[in-house]
Design an enzyme around this catalytic site. Structure first.
Site, PDB file in Angstrom:
ATOM      1  N   ASP A  60      -6.653   7.901   3.424  1.00 55.29           N
ATOM      2  CA  ASP A  60      -6.459   8.210   2.005  1.00 55.29           C
ATOM      3  C   ASP A  60      -7.714   8.795   1.372  1.00 55.29           C
ATOM      4  O   ASP A  60      -7.632   9.666   0.501  1.00 55.29           O
ATOM      5  CB  ASP A  60      -6.040   6.944   1.255  1.00 55.29           C
ATOM      6  CG  ASP A  60      -4.668   6.452   1.699  1.00 55.29           C
ATOM      7  OD1 ASP A  60      -3.787   7.299   1.919  1.00 55.29           O
ATOM      8  OD2 ASP A  60      -4.482   5.232   1.827  1.00 55.29           O
TER       9      ASP A  60
ATOM     10  N   HIS B  37       1.827   4.283  -2.973  1.00 56.14           N
ATOM     11  CA  HIS B  37       1.828   5.739  -2.783  1.00 56.14           C
ATOM     12  C   HIS B  37       3.138   6.340  -3.301  1.00 56.14           C
ATOM     13  O   HIS B  37       3.144   7.327  -4.044  1.00 56.14           O
ATOM     14  CB  HIS B  37       1.704   6.085  -1.295  1.00 56.14           C
ATOM     15  CG  HIS B  37       0.344   5.908  -0.712  1.00 56.14           C
ATOM     16  ND1 HIS B  37      -0.812   6.258  -1.369  1.00 56.14           N
ATOM     17  CD2 HIS B  37      -0.055   5.442   0.508  1.00 56.14           C
ATOM     18  CE1 HIS B  37      -1.850   6.008  -0.596  1.00 56.14           C
ATOM     19  NE2 HIS B  37      -1.414   5.502   0.546  1.00 56.14           N
TER      20      HIS B  37
ATOM     21  N   HIS C 269       0.843  -1.204   0.000  1.00 59.38           N
ATOM     22  CA  HIS C 269       0.000   0.000   0.000  1.00 59.38           C
ATOM     23  C   HIS C 269       0.875   1.250   0.000  1.00 59.38           C
ATOM     24  O   HIS C 269       0.678   2.169  -0.809  1.00 59.38           O
ATOM     25  CB  HIS C 269      -0.897  -0.061   1.244  1.00 59.38           C
ATOM     26  CG  HIS C 269      -1.719   1.150   1.512  1.00 59.38           C
ATOM     27  ND1 HIS C 269      -3.102   1.121   1.517  1.00 59.38           N
ATOM     28  CD2 HIS C 269      -1.392   2.444   1.805  1.00 59.38           C
ATOM     29  CE1 HIS C 269      -3.568   2.323   1.799  1.00 59.38           C
ATOM     30  NE2 HIS C 269      -2.547   3.144   1.981  1.00 59.38           N
ATOM     31  N   GLU C 270       1.851   1.300   0.896  1.00 60.09           N
ATOM     32  CA  GLU C 270       2.720   2.481   1.004  1.00 60.09           C
ATOM     33  C   GLU C 270       3.643   2.619  -0.209  1.00 60.09           C
ATOM     34  O   GLU C 270       3.887   3.730  -0.683  1.00 60.09           O
ATOM     35  CB  GLU C 270       3.537   2.410   2.293  1.00 60.09           C
ATOM     36  CG  GLU C 270       2.720   2.407   3.572  1.00 60.09           C
ATOM     37  CD  GLU C 270       1.819   3.629   3.697  1.00 60.09           C
ATOM     38  OE1 GLU C 270       2.164   4.688   3.139  1.00 60.09           O
ATOM     39  OE2 GLU C 270       0.761   3.506   4.340  1.00 60.09           O
TER      40      GLU C 270
END
Length: 378
Positions: free
Chosen positions: A172, A78, A74-75
Site C-alpha cells: 500500500d 480499501h 484492512h481489505e
C-alpha cells in the site's frame, strides 16, 4: 428499473459473504496459510500462556484467525473508501499471502489512489493501538489466553500496518508513492514504474535482511529465512507485474487505427483483381476492401490468394474470387483511440479476426486482431 449486474468474480474459492456489493472469497491457498501460520505460532502461544498439548494449538489457531480478521478489515477499508470515491470493488479475497481487493478499474485520480491505499494500513495501526491500550490497562491478567490474544493483536496489526506502508509496489505504501509521483509528473505510468522499481528494492532488501540476520548473530532459523525469502520473491513478482502492467496500459492509451492498422483502398464487388491491384499501387498500399452494391465493406482481398493468381489472369479474375467475406458489423470507428478503440475492436473481432476501420462512413484501414494484441504487448 433495471438491476445492475453483480461484480464479476474472477478468483476461485469459497464465498463466505458480501460486503459493499462484492463477494468475500476464501481462496484455497488460504487453508495452507492457516495451517502453516498456526504451526509457526505454536512456540509463541506456548511462551505467552504456558499451555501445552492441544490447548496451545487452539490458542495458536486463534492467533491466526485474529490475524486474518485484521487482514479482512484492512481489505474492507480499501473497498469502502474506493466505493465512496467511485470505484466499485469486485471481490475481497483472503489468500496464502494475506488478502487483496479487486476493483472494476484503476483509480481515476492520484488522490483516490492514495486514499484507498493508505486506509488499509491505517485500520491495522488503529487496531494495533487499541489492542496495545487494552494491554496497558491490564484488562486481562498476564499469561492468560485473553492477554495473549491482545498481545498477538497488537503485534500482528502493528507489523501488518507498518510493513504495508513500505514505499514500494505491490504494498500500500507503494500505491501512495505511485500517487505522489503521478501527481507531481502528471503521468500515472511514471508513478507506477517508479513505485515498482522501489518495490523491487524493498523485495531485495527483505531477502538480504533475511540472509544477513542469522549470519550476523541476530538470531533466526532456517524456517524464518525461507519464509522471508518467499515474501521477498512475492514482493518482487508483484512489483515486476505492476511495471509490466503500466507498460501495457501505456501502450493501450497510445493505440490508434494508424498505429495498429494497415491503410486500405476500396473497389467494387464486380471489379477485377487487376483493377484492385492498380488502385492499391496508385495509393501506395497493399490492402484492398471490396464493397457490396450498397457500399458496405463486404470482404477484403487475401494477399496470399491474390499473389497466387498469374499476372495474365488478373484481368479476368473477379476480385471476389480472392477475397475473404466480412460479416455485417465487422467494422470499428476509426476516430476512436486508446481504451475506447479497444472496446470497439473487442466487439468487432468477435465477428471476424480482421475488421475494417471507418471514418465518416469511408474505409480507411484494415485491422488484424493478432497484430493489435502484439502491438499492446510490445
Amino acid at each position: 428499473m433495471s438491476t445492475p449486474a453483480p461484480p464479476r468474480r474472477t478468483t476461485q474459492g469459497w464465498v463466505i459473504g458480501h460486503v459493499a456489493g462484492a463477494p468475500v472469497i476464501l481462496a484455497p491457498s488460504w487453508l495452507l496459510a492457516v495451517a502453516v501460520l498456526t504451526a509457526l505460532s505454536v512456540p509463541a502461544a506456548r511462551a505467552l500462556t504456558g499451555l501445552d498439548g492441544s490447548a496451545v494449538w487452539v490458542v495458536a489457531l486463534a492467533f491466526v484467525v485474529l490475524l486474518f480478521v485484521s487482514v479482512f478489515l484492512h481489505e474492507v477499508a480499501h473497498g469502502l473508501v474506493a466505493r465512496a470515491r467511485g470505484q466499485q470493488p469486485h471481490e475481497f479475497v483472503l489468500t496464502l499471502w494475506g488478502g487483496h481487493t479487486a476493483f472494476g478499474g484503476a483509480a481515476p485520480t492520484p488522490a483516490t489512489n492514495a486514499l484507498v491505499a493508505i486506509v488499509g494500513p491505517a485500520v491495522n495501526l488503529a487496531l494495533g493501538a487499541l489492542f496495545g491500550v487494552l494491554l496497558v490497562l491490564d484488562v486481562a491478567p498476564r499469561g492468560t489466553v485473553v492477554w495473549a490474544l491482545l498481545w498477538s493483536g497488537a503485534v500482528t496489526n502493528g507489523f501488518v500496518g507498518l510493513f504495508n506502508l513500505l514505499p514500494g509496489l505491490p504494498l500500500d505504501g507503494g500505491r501512495v508513492l505511485e500517487a505522489v509521483v503521478w501527481a507531481v509528473t502528471g503521468s500515472r505510468y511514471t508513478g507506477t514504474v517508479a513505485a515498482g522499481w522501489v518495490g523491487r528494492l524493498v523485495a531485495a532488501g527483505v531477502v538480504v535482511w533475511a540472509l544477513w540476520v542469522p549470519v550476523s548473530g541476530g538470531g533466526g532459523d532456517v524456517l524464518d529465512v525461507m519464509w522471508a525469502v518467499l515474501i521477498g520473491a512475492f514482493l518482487w513478482a508483484g512489483a515486476s507485474g505492476a511495471i509490466r502492467g503500466a507498460r501495457a496500459q501505456r501502450n493501450v492509451e497510445g493505440v490508434t487505427v494508424e498505429s495498429v492498422g494497415h491503410r486500405a483502398v476500396t473497389v467494387g464487388h464486380a471489379d477485377s483483381l487487376a483493377h484492385a491491384g492498380s488502385v492499391a499501387a496508385a495509393a501506395g498500399v497493399a490492402d484492398v476492401v471490396v464493397l457490396a452494391p450498397d457500399g458496405r465493406p463486404a470482404a477484403y482481398v487475401d494477399r496470399a490468394a491474390a499473389a497466387s493468381v498469374p499476372p495474365q489472369a488478373a484481368g479476368t479474375t473477379p476480385v471476389t474470387a480472392v477475397s475473404v467475406p466480412l460479416p455485417v458489423g465487422a467494422t470499428v470507428d476509426g476516430t476512436l483511440v486508446g481504451q475506447e478503440l479497444l472496446r470497439d475492436l473487442a466487439r468487432a473481432t468477435r465477428l471476424s479476426p480482421v475488421v475494417v476501420a471507418l471514418v465518416d462512413g469511408r474505409v480507411t484501414s484494415l485491422l488484424h486482431a493478432n497484430e493489435v494484441v502484439a502491438a499492446i504487448r510490445a
